[in-house]
Design a protein around this motif. Structure first.
Motif, PDB file in Angstrom:
ATOM      1  N   THR A 270       0.834  -1.214   0.000  1.00 34.10           N
ATOM      2  CA  THR A 270       0.000   0.000   0.000  1.00 34.10           C
ATOM      3  C   THR A 270       0.860   1.253   0.000  1.00 34.10           C
ATOM      4  O   THR A 270       0.430   2.308  -0.460  1.00 34.10           O
ATOM      5  CB  THR A 270      -0.926   0.021   1.230  1.00 34.10           C
ATOM      6  OG1 THR A 270      -0.143   0.153   2.423  1.00 34.10           O
ATOM      7  CG2 THR A 270      -1.761  -1.240   1.308  1.00 34.10           C
ATOM      8  N   CYS A 471     -17.302  -3.847  -0.930  1.00 36.49           N
ATOM      9  CA  CYS A 471     -16.715  -5.116  -0.500  1.00 36.49           C
ATOM     10  C   CYS A 471     -15.195  -4.999  -0.363  1.00 36.49           C
ATOM     11  O   CYS A 471     -14.590  -5.568   0.556  1.00 36.49           O
ATOM     12  CB  CYS A 471     -17.061  -6.227  -1.493  1.00 36.49           C
ATOM     13  SG  CYS A 471     -18.791  -6.735  -1.432  1.00 36.49           S
ATOM     14  N   GLY A 472     -14.567  -4.263  -1.289  1.00 30.19           N
ATOM     15  CA  GLY A 472     -13.129  -4.040  -1.182  1.00 30.19           C
ATOM     16  C   GLY A 472     -12.759  -3.302   0.084  1.00 30.19           C
ATOM     17  O   GLY A 472     -11.785  -3.641   0.773  1.00 30.19           O
ATOM     18  N   ALA A 475     -13.375  -5.646   3.105  1.00 36.15           N
ATOM     19  CA  ALA A 475     -12.305  -6.636   3.197  1.00 36.15           C
ATOM     20  C   ALA A 475     -11.015  -6.003   3.709  1.00 36.15           C
ATOM     21  O   ALA A 475     -10.283  -6.604   4.511  1.00 36.15           O
ATOM     22  CB  ALA A 475     -12.076  -7.283   1.835  1.00 36.15           C
ATOM     23  N   GLY A 476     -10.741  -4.785   3.249  1.00 37.17           N
ATOM     24  CA  GLY A 476      -9.544  -4.088   3.714  1.00 37.17           C
ATOM     25  C   GLY A 476      -9.589  -3.798   5.201  1.00 37.17           C
ATOM     26  O   GLY A 476      -8.588  -3.977   5.911  1.00 37.17           O
ATOM     27  N   ARG A 480      -7.211  -5.401   8.011  1.00 32.89           N
ATOM     28  CA  ARG A 480      -6.403  -4.457   8.799  1.00 32.89           C
ATOM     29  C   ARG A 480      -6.533  -4.722  10.295  1.00 32.89           C
ATOM     30  O   ARG A 480      -5.545  -4.634  11.040  1.00 32.89           O
ATOM     31  CB  ARG A 480      -6.826  -3.027   8.470  1.00 32.89           C
ATOM     32  CG  ARG A 480      -6.105  -1.959   9.283  1.00 32.89           C
ATOM     33  CD  ARG A 480      -6.489  -0.588   8.791  1.00 32.89           C
ATOM     34  NE  ARG A 480      -5.825   0.459   9.564  1.00 32.89           N
ATOM     35  CZ  ARG A 480      -5.852   1.747   9.237  1.00 32.89           C
ATOM     36  NH1 ARG A 480      -6.505   2.126   8.153  1.00 32.89           N
ATOM     37  NH2 ARG A 480      -5.234   2.635   9.981  1.00 32.89           N
ATOM     38  N   LEU A 488     -13.685 -12.192   5.573  1.00 35.01           N
ATOM     39  CA  LEU A 488     -13.011 -11.799   4.338  1.00 35.01           C
ATOM     40  C   LEU A 488     -13.579 -12.583   3.153  1.00 35.01           C
ATOM     41  O   LEU A 488     -13.788 -12.022   2.068  1.00 35.01           O
ATOM     42  CB  LEU A 488     -11.511 -12.045   4.448  1.00 35.01           C
ATOM     43  CG  LEU A 488     -10.699 -11.067   5.303  1.00 35.01           C
ATOM     44  CD1 LEU A 488      -9.283 -11.592   5.507  1.00 35.01           C
ATOM     45  CD2 LEU A 488     -10.650  -9.702   4.640  1.00 35.01           C
ATOM     46  N   ALA A 492     -15.478 -11.158  -0.225  1.00 29.48           N
ATOM     47  CA  ALA A 492     -14.986 -11.520  -1.556  1.00 29.48           C
ATOM     48  C   ALA A 492     -16.081 -12.186  -2.386  1.00 29.48           C
ATOM     49  O   ALA A 492     -16.211 -11.939  -3.593  1.00 29.48           O
ATOM     50  CB  ALA A 492     -13.780 -12.442  -1.432  1.00 29.48           C
ATOM     51  N   PHE A 528     -11.680  -3.358  -6.693  1.00 27.68           N
ATOM     52  CA  PHE A 528     -11.619  -4.076  -5.414  1.00 27.68           C
ATOM     53  C   PHE A 528     -10.252  -3.876  -4.748  1.00 27.68           C
ATOM     54  O   PHE A 528     -10.171  -3.560  -3.552  1.00 27.68           O
ATOM     55  CB  PHE A 528     -11.900  -5.561  -5.639  1.00 27.68           C
ATOM     56  CG  PHE A 528     -12.000  -6.362  -4.369  1.00 27.68           C
ATOM     57  CD1 PHE A 528     -13.218  -6.550  -3.750  1.00 27.68           C
ATOM     58  CD2 PHE A 528     -10.870  -6.939  -3.801  1.00 27.68           C
ATOM     59  CE1 PHE A 528     -13.319  -7.289  -2.579  1.00 27.68           C
ATOM     60  CE2 PHE A 528     -10.943  -7.673  -2.634  1.00 27.68           C
ATOM     61  CZ  PHE A 528     -12.177  -7.858  -2.014  1.00 27.68           C
ATOM     62  N   VAL A 529      -9.185  -4.052  -5.517  1.00 19.84           N
ATOM     63  CA  VAL A 529      -7.838  -3.928  -4.954  1.00 19.84           C
ATOM     64  C   VAL A 529      -7.554  -2.492  -4.520  1.00 19.84           C
ATOM     65  O   VAL A 529      -7.003  -2.251  -3.435  1.00 19.84           O
ATOM     66  CB  VAL A 529      -6.787  -4.401  -5.982  1.00 19.84           C
ATOM     67  CG1 VAL A 529      -5.379  -4.106  -5.486  1.00 19.84           C
ATOM     68  CG2 VAL A 529      -6.948  -5.889  -6.253  1.00 19.84           C
ATOM     69  N   PHE A 532      -9.438  -1.791  -1.385  1.00 23.90           N
ATOM     70  CA  PHE A 532      -8.805  -2.586  -0.317  1.00 23.90           C
ATOM     71  C   PHE A 532      -7.585  -1.838   0.226  1.00 23.90           C
ATOM     72  O   PHE A 532      -7.382  -1.738   1.446  1.00 23.90           O
ATOM     73  CB  PHE A 532      -8.408  -3.947  -0.862  1.00 23.90           C
ATOM     74  CG  PHE A 532      -7.787  -4.861   0.163  1.00 23.90           C
ATOM     75  CD1 PHE A 532      -8.570  -5.766   0.852  1.00 23.90           C
ATOM     76  CD2 PHE A 532      -6.421  -4.818   0.417  1.00 23.90           C
ATOM     77  CE1 PHE A 532      -8.005  -6.606   1.798  1.00 23.90           C
ATOM     78  CE2 PHE A 532      -5.845  -5.649   1.361  1.00 23.90           C
ATOM     79  CZ  PHE A 532      -6.632  -6.550   2.056  1.00 23.90           C
ATOM     80  N   GLN A 536      -6.369   0.551   4.018  1.00 22.69           N
ATOM     81  CA  GLN A 536      -5.145   0.424   4.807  1.00 22.69           C
ATOM     82  C   GLN A 536      -4.553   1.782   5.193  1.00 22.69           C
ATOM     83  O   GLN A 536      -3.613   1.838   5.985  1.00 22.69           O
ATOM     84  CB  GLN A 536      -4.092  -0.370   4.026  1.00 22.69           C
ATOM     85  CG  GLN A 536      -4.579  -1.678   3.426  1.00 22.69           C
ATOM     86  CD  GLN A 536      -5.194  -2.602   4.437  1.00 22.69           C
ATOM     87  OE1 GLN A 536      -4.643  -2.847   5.499  1.00 22.69           O
ATOM     88  NE2 GLN A 536      -6.380  -3.118   4.113  1.00 22.69           N
TER      89      GLN A 536
END
Length: 584
Positions: A270, A471-472, A475-476, A480, A488, A492, A528-529, A532, A536
């Motif tokens: 990140t 959702c991303g 999940a992040g 964390r 998670l 996903a 999503f990434v 996510f 962070q």
């Protein structure tokens, strides 16, 4: 405005549309304030068909197409290779160990997804500046585009000030190699002098910014030449460092490879993600590219892959030369070679850092001015930002404004304190760009006979994209704060179902030019990434996102909605078609 004969009918139709937009923009008294606000906020910029793609070439009112493919690749590399190699590698290695290499690979893979999306849109919008802002304006609406611009711009302003101060510090370090200057240069000149805690005086950083602003005001040819010289210099130095360091690698230093586990590697990703962001500068060079439809996608992908290869090689070398615990956080490369008795290489690295940070700063200032130019043309900012010098063909007023803001921040503030609220705009902008690729590919389906739909295909698709983003983020946050792995998986799975809906229930067209592969899967994974990684960030970064969004909303409510005109801004810079040999 000059239009070719085949456009006569279209010209009349657009004139009628332009008139209606201007009427609605200038007559808010005809409806309630809030009705006018939503009407303005939800309008979008017309997307011209490929056959109507036009550019301003050698016009007194527009920019000039002087950049070839090699220039674009150098702009992308110049905007990326800087602090990422000369500073960030050591910072992340302290937590991730030799696994910092994986951090750069993960971040690079994520940026490849973003770059594919950028490459498609750059190919579809070869005529005008604007980048992520322009794509959002066309794919979604005016207010969302303005929000993307302000989030990106704050990142650029703070980032430019921070890089200028780092560059000033490196310049002083190089000057102190001269014996009679060593230890005789006051801190307030280049390293920064703390005053009352909140302020940090630095004289050299604003001077550097003024000089680079003057270079950019002279024209893209001069600034491109300087960027080319400095970028080639720093790449050669980095390659020399890799080769020289490879002979000093002790493979035992790579064990343990991930001393703090995979979580530290992902957290490091990140941080280093933002070492790749120079490729979006290529997209913002659209109006100055000689062959935009061909060269922009190649420039974006070429510069990104070159940067990824250099980053990975440098990480392997410096973590193999010395134990990761001994790497410095401010100048890891120089300290690694000093510890191995290669002092001359450390001196060379200092020169490379000056060249690297100079090009990063130069490209950053260049991109900012082009974004302001786009906003000025569309009326969301005062018209002075849209003015282009007829002799230099540069947006001088926008460029001076950008240099002024960066100079004030760099000269007075300890911008390192603000560094943890950076990158919000980049992650947000990249996510929206990925969504733009999907929405601009949609083709409205004709409902089957006897069936009814509660919402349109477009609304359903946007809900799915928002679900993937949520959702991303979820999940992040779960990752964390160490939540159960089951949660998670649930996040996903919901994202996967949303992506499946986009695949099954939407119809997609094939755009001309470069097309992102795997639509809508690749853009969905990218969203999503990105989100996510957004989760962070430090919580103060989230506060900055909310506060700046509220301020942007107020500016739009009291100024932007009454002055914006997406139709006329498109037409004002149309002069003639791209020559056939440039359009390919």
């Amino acid at each position: 405005m000059r239009l070719s004969a085949p456009h006569t009918g279209r010209k009349e139709a657009i004139r009628i549309e332009q008139s209606s937009v201007m009427t609605s923009s200038s007559s808010p008294s005809n409806s309630s304030y809030f009705s006018h606000f939503w009407t303005s906020a939800l309008r979008s910029k017309p997307l011209a068909p490929p056959s109507d793609t036009a550019v301003s070439v050698n016009s007194g009112d527009g920019l000039v197409r002087r950049l070839g493919l090699f220039d674009l690749i150098l702009i992308g590399i110049g905007g990326s290779i800087g602090a990422g190699i000369f500073v960030v590698t050591g910072t992340v290695a302290h937590d991730a160990g030799p696994g910092v290499t994986i951090s750069f690979i993960v971040a690079g893979a994520s940026c490849v997804l973003n770059a594919l999306c950028y490459a498609e849109l750059a190919s579809r919008f070869p005529a005008v500046v604007g980048g992520a802002y322009l794509y959002t304006y066309t794919a979604f609406n005016e207010l969302t585009a303005f929000l993307v611009f302000t989030q990106l711009m704050l990142d650029y302003h703070i980032g430019a000030a921070s890089i200028a101060r780092s560059l000033a510090s490196y310049v002083v370090t190089v000057l102190e190699l001269i014996p009679f200057l060593k230890h005789n240069i006051p801190n307030w000149v280049g390293h920064g002098e703390e005053v009352l805690g909140a302020l940090s005086i630095n004289i050299l950083a604003p001077i550097i910014l003024v000089l680079l602003t003057l270079v950019l005001c002279r024209g893209v040819g001069e600034s491109s030449l300087l960027n080319a010289i400095m970028t080639v210099t720093k790449v050669l130095i980095v390659l020399f460092v890799i080769i020289a360091g490879a002979f000093k690698v002790d493979v035992s230093n790579w064990t343990p490879f991930a001393p703090n586990g995979f979580k530290s590697i992902l957290t490091g990703a990140t941080v280093v993600f933002f070492a790749y962001v120079g490729f979006d500068a290529v997209a913002n060079s659209a109006e100055e590219s000689k062959r935009p439809k061909r060269d922009l996608p190649l420039g974006i992908m070429g510069s990104l892959l070159a940067c990824a290869a250099l980053y990975i090689a440098v990480c392997l070398v410096i973590t193999g030369m010395v134990p990761y615990q001994q790497l410095g956080e401010e100048a890891p490369l120089a300290e690694a070679f000093t510890l191995r008795g290669l002092k001359y290489v450390s001196i060379l690295i200092s020169f490379g850092a000056v060249a690297g940070l100079t090009t990063t700063l130069l490209v950053g200032l260049y991109v900012q001015s082009r974004l302001y130019l786009g906003l000025g043309r569309d009326g969301l900012l005062p018209a002075i930002f849209a003015k282009v010098d007829p002799r230099r063909h540069t947006p001088i007023y926008s460029q001076v404004w950008v240099g002024l803001i960066a100079s004030i921040l760099a000269g007075l503030l300890n911008v390192h304190v603000l560094s943890h609220i950076l990158s919000v705009g980049s992650l947000t902008g990249y996510s929206v760009v990925s969504a733009c690729v999907v929405t601009l590919r949609w083709k409205e389906k004709t409902p089957s006979q006897g069936t009814t739909r509660c919402i349109s295909n477009r609304a359903e698709g946007i809900i799915c994209l928002l679900a993937i983003a949520c959702c991303g983020f979820a999940a992040g946050l779960l990752f964390r704060f160490g939540a159960s792995f089951v949660f998670l998986i649930v996040a996903a799975v919901i994202a996967i179902f949303s992506g499946a809906d986009l695949c099954i229930r939407q119809v997609y067209t094939n755009p001309p030019g470069f097309s992102c592969p795997g639509v809508p899967i690749v853009p969905s994974v990218s969203i999503f990434v990105n989100i996510f990684l957004f989760a962070q960030l430090h919580h103060e970064a989230w506060v900055r996102f909310v506060v700046l969004s509220i301020v942007t909303l107020c500016i739009y409510a009291f100024y932007g909605q009454f002055h914006a005109n997406p139709v006329s801004s498109n037409l004002s810079f149309i002069y003639h078609r791209i020559p056939a040999e440039q359009a390919q």
